[in-house]
Enzyme design. Structure first.
Site, PDB file in Angstrom:
ATOM      1  N   SER A  29       1.759  -7.685  12.873  1.00  0.00           N
ATOM      2  CA  SER A  29       0.807  -8.259  13.617  1.00  0.00           C
ATOM      3  C   SER A  29       0.625  -9.546  13.603  1.00  0.00           C
ATOM      4  CB  SER A  29      -0.766  -7.651  13.301  1.00  0.00           C
ATOM      5  OG  SER A  29      -0.907  -7.960  11.988  1.00  0.00           O
ATOM      6  N   PRO A  81       1.855  -4.602  -0.401  1.00  0.00           N
ATOM      7  CA  PRO A  81       1.202  -3.278  -0.370  1.00  0.00           C
ATOM      8  C   PRO A  81       0.674  -2.749   0.901  1.00  0.00           C
ATOM      9  CG  PRO A  81      -0.065  -5.263  -0.971  1.00  0.00           C
ATOM     10  CD  PRO A  81       1.424  -5.700  -0.896  1.00  0.00           C
ATOM     11  N   ALA A 105      -1.259  -7.921   2.421  1.00  0.00           N
ATOM     12  CA  ALA A 105      -2.661  -8.636   2.055  1.00  0.00           C
ATOM     13  C   ALA A 105      -2.279  -9.570   1.027  1.00  0.00           C
ATOM     14  CB  ALA A 105      -3.455  -7.700   1.668  1.00  0.00           C
ATOM     15  N   ARG A 116      -0.338   4.420   9.058  1.00  0.00           N
ATOM     16  CA  ARG A 116      -1.251   3.765   8.779  1.00  0.00           C
ATOM     17  C   ARG A 116      -1.792   2.754   9.976  1.00  0.00           C
ATOM     18  NH1 ARG A 116      -0.450  -2.393   5.824  1.00  0.00           N
ATOM     19  NH2 ARG A 116      -2.452  -2.978   6.072  1.00  0.00           N
ATOM     20  N   ASN A 132       7.450  -9.598   4.210  1.00  0.00           N
ATOM     21  CA  ASN A 132       5.948  -9.303   4.617  1.00  0.00           C
ATOM     22  C   ASN A 132       5.072  -9.267   3.335  1.00  0.00           C
ATOM     23  OD1 ASN A 132       3.724  -8.552   5.847  1.00  0.00           O
ATOM     24  ND2 ASN A 132       4.649  -7.120   7.335  1.00  0.00           N
TER      25      ASN A 132
HETATM   26  C1  DQA Z   1       0.424  -7.729   7.750  1.00  0.00           C
HETATM   27  C2  DQA Z   1      -0.809  -8.328   8.123  1.00  0.00           C
HETATM   28  C3  DQA Z   1      -1.822  -8.397   6.866  1.00  0.00           C
HETATM   29  O1  DQA Z   1      -3.148  -9.096   7.204  1.00  0.00           O
HETATM   30  C4  DQA Z   1      -2.054  -6.976   6.491  1.00  0.00           C
HETATM   31  O2  DQA Z   1      -2.870  -7.242   5.191  1.00  0.00           O
HETATM   32  C5  DQA Z   1      -0.847  -6.314   6.162  1.00  0.00           C
HETATM   33  C6  DQA Z   1       0.191  -6.104   7.125  1.00  0.00           C
HETATM   34  C7  DQA Z   1       1.207  -7.682   9.161  1.00  0.00           C
HETATM   35  O3  DQA Z   1       2.482  -7.147   8.977  1.00  0.00           O
HETATM   36  O4  DQA Z   1       0.803  -7.682  10.078  1.00  0.00           O
HETATM   37  O5  DQA Z   1      -0.708  -5.435   5.543  1.00  0.00           O
HETATM   38  O6  DQA Z   1       1.243  -8.620   6.710  1.00  0.00           O
END
Ligand code: DQA
Length: 146
Positions: A104, A10, A76, A18, A73
């Protein structure tokens, strides 16, 4: 022909606009194009994104049935989706690799991001390298014995 499923959870369809200070300015389509350009011609990157937990789980089931390696990925869902974990565990049982990636470094962020319910059934985890996290995961999959 080798296929790699690159699955995204999501809000990752919002990349580009974003929180660019956290996630960078590339869109998911940009990331997919760069990934496809980085692999040999006989490798197909199937990049998908959904905000829907059930759809993501269905794609993992598809990967189990097709025995296709996965880069995911989970966004959340990483932090709380036991249903997604149970789906990913089926890949582990089937001996099909799954690499968890994050743009991240969740461990350097809010406490709720420090827990991944997916990592325990992942083959490995790559986090904190921006879109290169995906590329590193694909590089490893292409070099790993299958
Ligand atoms: C994420 C890190 C998650 O905590 C966050 O909810 C995301 C992106 C990342 O790619 O850094 O949506 O998976």
């Amino acid at each position: 022909m080798t296929t790699i499923l690159v699955l995204n959870g999501p809000n990752l369809g919002r990349l580009g606009t974003r929180e660019p200070e956290v996630y960078g300015s590339e869109t998911l389509a940009d990331i997919g194009e760069r990934l496809q350009a980085s692999v040999p011609d006989d490798v197909v990157i199937e990049l998908r994104q959904t905000d829907d937990e059930g759809e993501l789980i269905g794609w993992i089931h598809e990967a189990v049935d097709r025995r296709v390696p996965v880069v995911i990925n989970p966004a959340a869902f990483t932090h709380y989706s036991y249903a997604l974990r149970d789906a990913a565990a089926q890949l582990k049982t089937a001996g099909v690799p799954l690499v968890e990636v994050h743009l991240s470094n969740p461990h350097a962020r809010e406490t709720f991001r420090h827990t991944s319910v997916i990592s325990g059934v992942a083959t490995g985890v790559i986090a904190g390298f921006g879109s290169d996290s995906y590329r590193l995961a694909v590089d490893w999959l292409l070099r790993s014995p299958s």
